[in-house]
Design a protein around this motif. Structure first.
Motif, PDB file in Angstrom:
ATOM      1  N   ASP A  97       0.659  11.851  22.821  1.00 49.03           N
ATOM      2  CA  ASP A  97       0.089  11.020  21.749  1.00 49.03           C
ATOM      3  C   ASP A  97       0.061  11.823  20.457  1.00 49.03           C
ATOM      4  O   ASP A  97      -0.801  12.665  20.275  1.00 49.03           O
ATOM      5  CB  ASP A  97      -1.324  10.569  22.150  1.00 49.03           C
ATOM      6  CG  ASP A  97      -1.869   9.494  21.212  1.00 49.03           C
ATOM      7  OD1 ASP A  97      -1.257   9.252  20.157  1.00 49.03           O
ATOM      8  OD2 ASP A  97      -2.921   8.905  21.534  1.00 49.03           O
ATOM      9  N   GLU A  98       0.997  11.585  19.602  1.00 46.58           N
ATOM     10  CA  GLU A  98       1.150  12.328  18.350  1.00 46.58           C
ATOM     11  C   GLU A  98       1.058  13.829  18.594  1.00 46.58           C
ATOM     12  O   GLU A  98       0.222  14.510  18.012  1.00 46.58           O
ATOM     13  CB  GLU A  98       0.076  11.891  17.349  1.00 46.58           C
ATOM     14  CG  GLU A  98      -0.013  10.387  17.290  1.00 46.58           C
ATOM     15  CD  GLU A  98      -0.271   9.877  15.901  1.00 46.58           C
ATOM     16  OE1 GLU A  98       0.010  10.609  14.949  1.00 46.58           O
ATOM     17  OE2 GLU A  98      -0.735   8.742  15.789  1.00 46.58           O
ATOM     18  N   SER A 126      -3.079   4.496  21.035  1.00 42.24           N
ATOM     19  CA  SER A 126      -3.857   5.476  21.813  1.00 42.24           C
ATOM     20  C   SER A 126      -4.694   4.788  22.882  1.00 42.24           C
ATOM     21  O   SER A 126      -4.795   5.291  24.005  1.00 42.24           O
ATOM     22  CB  SER A 126      -4.778   6.285  20.904  1.00 42.24           C
ATOM     23  OG  SER A 126      -4.018   7.069  20.030  1.00 42.24           O
TER      24      SER A 126
HETATM   25 MG   LIG Z   1      -3.781   6.990  18.074  1.00 41.54          MG
END
Ligand SMILES: [Mg+2]
Ligand SMILES: Nc1ncnc2c1ncn2[C@@H]1O[C@H](COP(=O)(O)OP(=O)(O)OP(=O)(O)O)[C@@H](O)[C@H]1O
Length: 338
Positions: A180-181, A48
């Motif tokens: 991101d996810e 991240s």
């Molecule tokens: Mg992350």
């Protein structure tokens, strides 16, 4: 294929009470036009922070120091004036986060939020922006978009909100989507639908995607290339087939071994990499993975290996994988179970 993004020797350091903590340390990679690049690694490996650094989302005045270079076409994003950076974020590069509920504004309708993204970055009248927003809702698979346009985030289910997030992210037709996810908070069926949507946008609009996920099966199914991160560094990079069929770094091998294999007649043991990712103020000298690596030698504990190209398409950061041995070992190494 043309390069959309080139990250070179990116370092991101946070200023903390305990001094500077380097969460990303010398990361280099590129994203090519229309490709899907997967980024994997355990929690805390810097996935991240890498993606947020690309868009400079941390406050540089008080909190963070970036070094290296992030080139988006001809622009160097790390040195671009903030004003110009604003025209990159959300317009040329968009981001979708895990948590759609906290990313959408609860006091505005979903239609207003998509329209806002359009009006900030594109020259459109309100009527045009509205029509475009409804079209976006339709494109991300929201039924009855003209009615949904007037609803507030709380009136939608989690999966619908994530679709709205994607509609906001795609409203200006970005050339790169950083996801991101994007599906972690959703149930399995909705996860698959959202992934299908992202893949569809990638294929249909030719938009490059950086997909950060813990789900290796999704990476295997959707991505062209994969980057494996460990403790702020890239430890392996290659095409999906390289990484899944022939992982070379013991860390990647460990990650791969932790996916259950349902289709092999032979019973495969499930391995787990022992230990946990160290904290940033306890980074080991030498190879960062050495303390957890079953093959580590004194060399590994003393000297950090570089990331080197081992085959045409695969690079690895390990003293024991190199061009001379083609990255291959005679016996596939076996992990101790447990
Ligand atoms: Mg992350
Ligand atoms: N704002 C911050 N201040 C200080 N350290 C931070 C900050 N954000 C992240 N870190 C540290 O940077 C490292 C990398 O974090 P990051 O969030 O990038 O991990 P990740 O790979 O995305 O993990 P996950 O899979 O859990 O999302 C971690 O050690 C984390 O504690």
């Amino acid at each position: 294929m043309e390069r959309v993004l080139q990250v070179e020797n990116l370092c991101t350091e946070f200023k903390t009470e305990r001094g500077m903590l380097k969460a990303v340390d010398g990361v280099s990679f590129e994203v090519r036009e229309g490709e899907m690049l997967g980024i994997v690694g355990e929690s805390g490996c810097g996935k991240s922070v890498t993606s947020q650094s690309i868009l400079r989302l941390y406050d540089e005045k008080s909190f963070v120091r970036y070094t290296g270079d992030v080139r988006f076409h001809d622009e160097s994003l790390l040195t671009l004036p903030e004003k110009q950076m604003e025209s990159v974020r959300g317009a040329k590069i968009s981001m979708v986060f895990q948590d759609a509920l906290s990313s959408l504004n609860p006091v505005f309708t979903v239609g207003d939020q998509i329209m806002e993204a359009i009006l900030i970055h594109q020259k459109r009248t309100k009527a045009e922006a509205k029509a475009q927003a409804i079209e976006m809702l339709n494109m991300v698979g929201i039924p009855d978009p003209a009615r949904r346009f007037h609803q507030y985030p709380f009136e939608l289910s989690g999966g619908m909100r994530q679709r709205v997030m994607i509609a906001v992210a795609l409203a200006c037709h970005p050339q790169l989507l950083i996801a991101d996810e994007p599906t972690t908070a959703l149930d399995v069926t909705i996860q698959a639908q959202i992934m299908d949507l992202i893949v569809d946008m990638n294929k249909r609009l030719g938009m490059a995607v950086m997909l950060i996920t813990h789900d290796l099966a999704v990476v295997a199914e959707t991505c062209d290339r994969v980057i494996v991160m460990y403790l702020g560094q890239i430890v392996e990079e290659g095409r999906v087939e390289d990484i899944f069929d022939h992982p070379m770094h013991p860390y990647t091998m460990g990650l791969m071994n932790s996916i259950p294999k349902l289709d092999t007649a032979k019973a495969t043991r499930l391995y787990q990499i022992s230990g946990t990712v160290p904290l940033l103020n306890q980074i080991p000298v030498g190879c960062r993975f050495a303390p957890r690596c079953p093959y580590a030698t004194d060399l590994c504990r003393e000297e950090m290996p570089g990331l080197s190209r081992v085959t045409q398409t695969q690079s690895v950061r390990c003293h024991y994988r190199n061009e001379q041995n083609g990255g291959f070992v005679e016996e596939p190494p076996q992990y101790e179970a447990g």
